[in-house]
Design a protein around this motif. Structure first.
Motif, short mmCIF file in Angstrom:
data_model
loop_
_atom_site.label_atom_id
_atom_site.label_comp_id
_atom_site.label_asym_id
_atom_site.label_seq_id
_atom_site.Cartn_x
_atom_site.Cartn_y
_atom_site.Cartn_z
N ASN A 2 6.03 -5.61 7.29
CA ASN A 2 6.35 -3.96 7.16
C ASN A 2 6.68 -3.79 5.44
OD1 ASN A 2 6.06 -3.11 9.80
ND2 ASN A 2 8.25 -3.33 10.26
N ILE A 3 5.76 -3.04 4.91
CA ILE A 3 5.69 -3.01 3.52
C ILE A 3 6.06 -1.32 3.31
CG2 ILE A 3 4.57 -2.93 1.19
CD1 ILE A 3 3.09 -5.48 2.32
N LEU A 4 7.17 -1.05 2.26
CA LEU A 4 7.42 0.15 1.98
C LEU A 4 6.75 0.40 0.25
CD1 LEU A 4 8.87 3.07 2.30
CD2 LEU A 4 10.91 2.03 1.27
N LEU A 5 5.59 1.22 0.39
CA LEU A 5 5.17 1.74 -0.85
C LEU A 5 5.98 2.92 -1.48
CD1 LEU A 5 3.12 1.67 -3.38
CD2 LEU A 5 1.72 2.93 -1.96
N PHE A 27 4.38 1.82 4.94
CA PHE A 27 5.25 2.96 4.93
C PHE A 27 4.98 3.46 3.65
CE2 PHE A 27 6.63 0.77 8.49
CZ PHE A 27 7.05 1.81 9.42
N VAL A 28 5.19 5.02 3.43
CA VAL A 28 5.30 5.49 1.98
C VAL A 28 6.52 6.36 2.16
CG1 VAL A 28 2.66 5.20 1.54
CG2 VAL A 28 3.47 7.23 2.56
N ILE A 29 7.16 6.39 0.97
CA ILE A 29 8.10 7.29 0.77
C ILE A 29 8.12 8.01 -0.61
CG2 ILE A 29 9.40 5.29 -0.30
CD1 ILE A 29 12.07 6.56 0.93
N TYR A 62 13.62 0.90 9.03
CA TYR A 62 12.30 0.92 9.69
C TYR A 62 11.91 -0.77 9.45
CZ TYR A 62 11.33 5.86 9.15
OH TYR A 62 11.41 7.17 9.44
N SER A 63 12.84 -1.55 9.12
CA SER A 63 12.58 -2.93 9.12
C SER A 63 11.74 -3.49 8.13
CB SER A 63 12.28 -3.61 10.79
OG SER A 63 13.31 -3.27 11.60
N ILE A 64 11.85 -3.02 6.83
CA ILE A 64 11.05 -3.10 5.79
C ILE A 64 11.13 -4.60 5.36
CG2 ILE A 64 10.40 -2.48 3.52
CD1 ILE A 64 9.50 -0.57 5.70
#
Length: 392
Positions: A2-5, A27-29, A62-64
């Protein structure tokens, strides 16, 4: 994984695509629901990532596994010091990041370590005795040319107006006053490993619509080895002194008429306006994938040799100095469009540069003669006309 951009702007699109292609759940934020990556993506998270508490909460919820900064300085700064991510050690500390990203702190660091930067002026001193030489006043923490004023032998009133404009465009309400350097603007994108440069690229840059915001660029062919080596030396010095993490160091610099170099801005995030695609179109090197790989594993093979190295590709961001309701773009001649990315939709309210962007053109020129011709037409506003709606 799980990656958060941490960015939803259109410029982060190549980063997002490279992460998805790597098989990751991305995911994007961001706080703007109308941003390119926010529209239509199931994994969009609407939140203010500049608030570290909010960002840390999103990471937990989100368990990033890993966070990846996008294409603005606020994004990189937000990613510093976030706990409970596997790649926390791949991102500079907040202290190091601020020394690079904050213009005033960077000038202080650079002057203390004999790096080539324009001379900084004390604000109280220039207010009492304005310098009789060209100076530039800018926010310490802004971008895209916002709040910048160039002054020649300024009067006290002019100087104060410029200072107030810079402060209004600064989140921290601080500004920087320094010597104005006349010359050609370039950028240097270097991928750092073990405090040395393992791959780098050079780009010639122009601001035709707004001299403080780059709208036209191409991979440089005219820089001498002497100038390149000067920049490389200073960037490796910076990497060694600050003990920065492996990854991208992107620098804007000016070469003056005496062939001196002047570092203007340095950042650790991916440059905006699809700079990554300029490098990829010109050389075949997957710049966005290389950038992202330093925050995840496995790492991109930075030494890969592109098969189509040497294309002459011009990147041009279509902007205007006027306000209006966008209708169309009318070109004056046939141009070799390699790719066009539309940003503003028909009927959108266009703001003057640097706030308003209509689209980004990538043109593949046959030779440097054609490149020079198109550059001249863009400079003279002859390549195209932007049509606006006529209101009653």
């Amino acid at each position: 994984m799980n990656i958060l951009l941490v960015d939803t702007n259109f410029s982060s699109m190549p980063i997002y695509e490279s992460l998805v292609a790597g098989g990751h759940n991305v995911f994007v934020i961001g706080g703007n629901r109308n941003d390119f990556l926010a529209v239509g993506l199931n994994n969009y998270i609407h939140a203010d990532y500049s608030n570290k508490e909010i960002l840390a909460a999103v990471v937990a919820q989100y368990s990033i596994d890993c966070i990846v900064p996008g294409c603005n300085d606020a994004s990189y700064a937000a990613c510093t010091g976030i706990p409970h991510v596997q790649n926390a050690a791949s991102i500079d500390s907040a202290d190091v990041a601020q020394k690079i990203l904050n213009k005033e702190l960077f000038r202080n660091f650079a002057q203390a370590n004999n790096l080539s930067v324009p001379r900084k002026h004390d604000i109280a001193q220039v207010r009492s005795s304005p310098p009789q030489r060209p100076i530039i006043v800018k926010p310490t923490d802004s971008f895209s040319g916002k709040g910048i004023t160039k002054l020649y032998s300024p009067a006290a009133e002019e100087l104060e107006s410029a200072i107030q404009l810079a402060i209004q465009n600064s989140k921290s309400q601080n500004c920087l006053v320094e010597d104005y350097i006349e010359g050609q603007l370039y950028s240097h994108s270097a991928f750092i490993g073990a405090e040395s440069i393992v791959r780098d690229f050079w780009v010639t840059e122009y601001g035709f619509a707004n001299q403080y915001a780059v709208d036209t660029s191409y991979v440089a062919h005219e820089l001498s080895d002497a100038i390149k080596n000067k920049i490389r030396h200073e960037i490796t010095q910076l990497a060694r002194i600050l003990n920065i993490k492996n990854g991208l160091v992107h620098t804007q610099f000016i070469v003056d008429h005496s062939h001196n170099i002047w570092l203007i801005e340095i950042t650790r995030r991916c440059p905006g306006d699809l700079y990554s695609k300029l490098i990829q179109h010109s050389s075949g090197f997957d710049y966005a994938a290389a950038y992202a790989s330093y925050f995840i594993h496995p790492q991109f093979d930075i030494s890969q040799t592109p098969a189509d190295d040497g294309k002459i590709v011009l990147r041009h961001t279509i902007t205007d100095n006027h306000t209006g309701i966008f209708k169309s773009i009318e070109f004056s001649k046939h141009i070799p469009i390699l790719e066009y990315i539309q940003i503003a939709s028909i009927g959108a309210a266009i703001k003057p540069s640097p706030a308003g962007r209509i689209g980004i053109l990538f043109l593949e020129c046959q030779d440097h003669g054609e490149l020079k011709e198109i550059l001249k037409m863009i400079s003279n506003k002859q390549l195209y006309k932007i049509n606006y709606m006529t209101a009653q």
